[in-house]
Motif scaffolding. Structure first.
Motif, mmCIF file in Angstrom:
data_model
loop_
_atom_site.group_PDB
_atom_site.id
_atom_site.type_symbol
_atom_site.label_atom_id
_atom_site.label_comp_id
_atom_site.label_asym_id
_atom_site.label_seq_id
_atom_site.Cartn_x
_atom_site.Cartn_y
_atom_site.Cartn_z
ATOM 1 N N ARG A 83 -65.453 25.805 -36.311
ATOM 2 C CA ARG A 83 -65.774 25.477 -37.706
ATOM 3 C C ARG A 83 -65.298 26.576 -38.655
ATOM 4 N N THR A 84 -64.966 27.726 -38.124
ATOM 5 C CA THR A 84 -64.554 28.852 -38.954
ATOM 6 C C THR A 84 -63.315 28.520 -39.770
ATOM 7 N N GLU A 85 -63.246 29.065 -40.976
ATOM 8 C CA GLU A 85 -62.076 28.886 -41.817
ATOM 9 C C GLU A 85 -61.314 30.198 -41.986
ATOM 10 N N LEU A 86 -61.704 31.224 -41.242
ATOM 11 C CA LEU A 86 -61.074 32.527 -41.369
ATOM 12 C C LEU A 86 -59.810 32.566 -40.507
ATOM 13 N N PRO A 87 -58.668 32.902 -41.083
ATOM 14 C CA PRO A 87 -57.395 32.805 -40.348
ATOM 15 C C PRO A 87 -57.279 33.777 -39.180
ATOM 16 N N TYR A 88 -58.062 34.868 -39.196
ATOM 17 C CA TYR A 88 -57.961 35.843 -38.112
ATOM 18 C C TYR A 88 -58.860 35.483 -36.931
ATOM 19 N N HIS A 89 -59.566 34.371 -37.007
ATOM 20 C CA HIS A 89 -60.268 33.837 -35.840
ATOM 21 C C HIS A 89 -59.270 32.960 -35.085
ATOM 22 N N ARG A 90 -58.737 33.501 -34.012
ATOM 23 C CA ARG A 90 -57.655 32.852 -33.281
ATOM 24 C C ARG A 90 -58.128 32.352 -31.923
ATOM 25 N N LEU A 91 -57.446 31.329 -31.428
ATOM 26 C CA LEU A 91 -57.678 30.890 -30.060
ATOM 27 C C LEU A 91 -57.268 32.005 -29.104
ATOM 28 N N ASN A 92 -57.907 32.035 -27.950
ATOM 29 C CA ASN A 92 -57.552 33.012 -26.924
ATOM 30 C C ASN A 92 -56.609 32.423 -25.880
ATOM 31 N N VAL A 93 -56.181 31.180 -26.104
ATOM 32 C CA VAL A 93 -55.259 30.482 -25.198
ATOM 33 C C VAL A 93 -54.105 29.958 -26.045
ATOM 34 N N PRO A 94 -52.864 30.086 -25.592
ATOM 35 C CA PRO A 94 -51.720 29.583 -26.372
ATOM 36 C C PRO A 94 -51.819 28.082 -26.625
ATOM 37 N N GLY A 129 -80.836 39.231 -34.516
ATOM 38 C CA GLY A 129 -80.988 38.901 -33.108
ATOM 39 C C GLY A 129 -79.926 37.969 -32.573
ATOM 40 N N HIS A 130 -79.300 37.211 -33.445
ATOM 41 C CA HIS A 130 -78.273 36.245 -33.038
ATOM 42 C C HIS A 130 -77.183 36.279 -34.095
ATOM 43 N N CYS A 131 -75.997 36.737 -33.722
ATOM 44 C CA CYS A 131 -74.973 37.019 -34.733
ATOM 45 C C CYS A 131 -74.489 35.786 -35.482
ATOM 46 N N TRP A 132 -74.722 34.586 -34.920
ATOM 47 C CA TRP A 132 -74.249 33.385 -35.600
ATOM 48 C C TRP A 132 -75.312 32.780 -36.511
ATOM 49 N N THR A 185 -67.211 38.125 -28.782
ATOM 50 C CA THR A 185 -68.018 37.862 -29.972
ATOM 51 C C THR A 185 -68.032 39.067 -30.889
ATOM 52 N N MET A 186 -68.064 40.261 -30.317
ATOM 53 C CA MET A 186 -68.010 41.476 -31.127
ATOM 54 C C MET A 186 -66.725 41.504 -31.952
ATOM 55 N N ILE A 187 -65.606 41.178 -31.321
ATOM 56 C CA ILE A 187 -64.328 41.207 -32.042
ATOM 57 C C ILE A 187 -64.352 40.220 -33.202
ATOM 58 N N ASP A 188 -64.919 39.033 -32.958
ATOM 59 C CA ASP A 188 -65.064 38.046 -34.035
ATOM 60 C C ASP A 188 -65.850 38.624 -35.203
ATOM 61 N N GLN A 189 -66.974 39.268 -34.905
ATOM 62 C CA GLN A 189 -67.834 39.773 -35.962
ATOM 63 C C GLN A 189 -67.169 40.915 -36.728
ATOM 64 N N VAL A 190 -66.474 41.800 -36.035
ATOM 65 C CA VAL A 190 -65.780 42.906 -36.712
ATOM 66 C C VAL A 190 -64.760 42.368 -37.701
ATOM 67 N N LEU A 191 -63.937 41.408 -37.253
ATOM 68 C CA LEU A 191 -62.900 40.871 -38.127
ATOM 69 C C LEU A 191 -63.489 40.039 -39.261
ATOM 70 N N THR A 192 -64.600 39.373 -38.997
ATOM 71 C CA THR A 192 -65.275 38.624 -40.061
ATOM 72 C C THR A 192 -65.783 39.568 -41.134
ATOM 73 N N LEU A 193 -66.417 40.661 -40.717
ATOM 74 C CA LEU A 193 -66.924 41.649 -41.676
ATOM 75 C C LEU A 193 -65.798 42.196 -42.548
ATOM 76 N N ARG A 194 -64.682 42.582 -41.917
ATOM 77 C CA ARG A 194 -63.595 43.145 -42.705
ATOM 78 C C ARG A 194 -62.985 42.099 -43.631
ATOM 79 N N GLY A 195 -62.911 40.861 -43.155
ATOM 80 C CA GLY A 195 -62.356 39.805 -43.983
ATOM 81 C C GLY A 195 -63.209 39.471 -45.185
#
Length: 461
Positions: free
Chosen positions: A47-58, A176-179, A201-211
């Motif tokens: 559901r994310t609309e942030l472009p830096y949230h990428r799939l981990n599979v090609p 308690g729950h990052c989402w 999930t940590m990587i998602d949250q870091v990039l979301t914060l910076r974005g």
């Protein structure tokens, strides 16, 4: 209300199973999709609309249909996004693809089962006298289904320690729950943040914060301080792993893989060659061997197996190089919420040294809950009623090789299935799209065979 099949859930497992059911059920069949998400099928991940949230599979391996490998690529091409099978597409685009493919199936008026979307949570599910299952919904309604597929995923782990709160009335800055919704909008640009857990999930949250404009320091604390490795582009072809044939002892398996890598074969190619064998290898292990793997090898498996897109890794590495982000390896001892901020105390790994971090926010990204059902009242009720059994290693629920739920007497419930992460105890590799789509197709075929058989019998009576 009575249906041939009820899907319970709103995420990828549900939309994938629904797509395969619509392709395999007879036209006079009926489907109920029960869930309380307004955006069915996309879930949190897509559901994310942030472009830096990428799939981990090609993209070339992300079709929702196993027998139509280029379906997602076709959608990307049709929408002017690209046609590179090695593209790590945005998760938001993948969510739109899922929505469009389901909508296309629902628009078909030829040979399509009836589908009803029921916006509600189910609170109980019991077998009934009609050889099906009766649901109680939280809105007070009831429905019956001959077949049921549970697509509820697993919940997030709770905080590893209890938070000491100075003032219960002030807004909580320990998440308690990052989402959970809302907390990101309260973060100030310069706030100090500590994220517990160092996985995807940590990587998602870091990039979301910076974005979203955050520019303060970020600390990451986990027991081992391991972070996911990146994919390389272009990828190298997989190499068959050289595994011992006379033992499945975890230490022997790991030793064989290490020796193969030390011989000069890139580790990514070995891991990619192991992937198609993982489910069968997991099922060959004894419960004791599986437990040993979870205790000792799981963190290293996760960072090598669940890799991130190269561009995501580059953005994350840049933050570390600039000193904005720091990784800490240690064991959390306490979280103390005070007037001036939050004080975390932890013991550094391999030492008895105690350290403190003073931050403005603590965010829990420590992974999935053990037992896997605490997030769902329905699953907890089904356990209490004896309808489902928990996996002995806390990975989800007990199912057989066809994903049918097991009963206490060791038999299966005909027509009662689980899909996705809930079945990790049986299949292990069952959280990524390439695995779930195969499972969903098999479940849909089993359900379609049962529905067709029942309809033939009814027509003969």
């Amino acid at each position: 209300m009575s249906y041939d099949v009820a899907l319970v859930g709103s995420g990828f497992s549900a939309i994938c199973t629904a797509a395969h059911l619509l392709s395999s059920l007879p036209a006079d069949a009926s489907i109920a999709i029960v869930g309380d998400e307004s955006d069915f099928g996309r879930g949190t991940a897509y559901r994310t609309e942030l472009p830096y949230h990428r799939l981990n599979v090609p993209a070339g391996r992300m079709s929702v249909f196993p027998d139509r490998a280029d379906d997602f690529l076709d959608w990307l091409r049709e929408n002017g996004i690209g046609d590179d099978p090695l593209l790590f597409a945005s998760r938001g685009d993948y969510g739109l693809y899922l929505r469009d493919r389901l909508a296309s199936l629902l628009r078909s008026r030829e040979q399509r089962a009836r589908v009803d979307f029921i916006r509600a949570k189910a609170s109980a599910c019991l077998p009934d006298d009609e050889s099906g299952f009766a649901f109680t919904l939280e809105n007070g309604e009831r429905l019956h289904a001959q077949n049921v597929v549970l697509c509820l995923g697993v919940g997030a782990a709770s905080l590893p320690v209890q938070t000491i709160t100075k003032d219960e009335a002030r807004p909580q800055h320990v998440i308690g729950h990052c989402w959970q919704p809302g907390w990101l909008s309260r973060v100030k640009a310069g706030d100090r943040i500590c994220i517990l857990g160092s996985g995807l999930t940590m990587i998602d949250q870091v990039l979301t914060l910076r974005g979203k404009g955050h520019r303060g320091p970020i600390h990451v604390l986990s027991r081992r301080g391991l972070v996911p490795h990146p994919h390389i582009s272009p990828p190298l072809p997989p190499v068959d792993p050289c595994l011992p044939k006379d033992t499945t002892e975890i230490s022997c398996l790991l030793r064989a893989l290490r020796e193969q890598v030390r011989s000069g074969i890139p580790w990514r190619t070995v891991m990619d060659g192991l992937r198609p064998k993982t489910q069968s290898l997991w099922q060959s292990l004894t419960p004791e061997q599986r437990g040993r793997f979870l205790r000792h090898a799981l963190p290293w498996w996760n960072i090598h197996r669940h890799r991130i897109a190269p561009e995501v890794h580059a953005a994350f590495e840049k933050l570390m190089t600039e000193g904005v982000l720091e990784i800490h390896a240690g064991y959390l001892r306490s979280v103390d919420e005070q007037d001036e901020g939050i004080v975390l105390r932890y013991r550094r790994r391999h030492t008895q040294i105690l350290r403190e971090l003073q931050v403005d926010w603590v965010v829990n990204c420590t992974g999935m809950e053990r037992a896997g059902i605490g997030h769902s009242r329905l699953l907890e009720t089904m356990r209490d009623d004896g309808v489902l059994l928990l996996d002995s290693l806390g990975l989800g629920v007990e199912v057989d090789e066809q994903s049918r739920l097991l009963r206490a007497d060791g038999l299966t419930w005909p027509g009662l299935f689980a899909a996705g992460a809930l079945t990790a105890g049986r299949f292990w590799e069952i959280t990524a799209v390439p695995d779930i789509r195969v499972q969903a197709q098999r479940i849909a075929q089993c359900v379609a065979d049962r529905v067709s058989s029942r309809h033939r019998i009814s027509a003969q009576v």
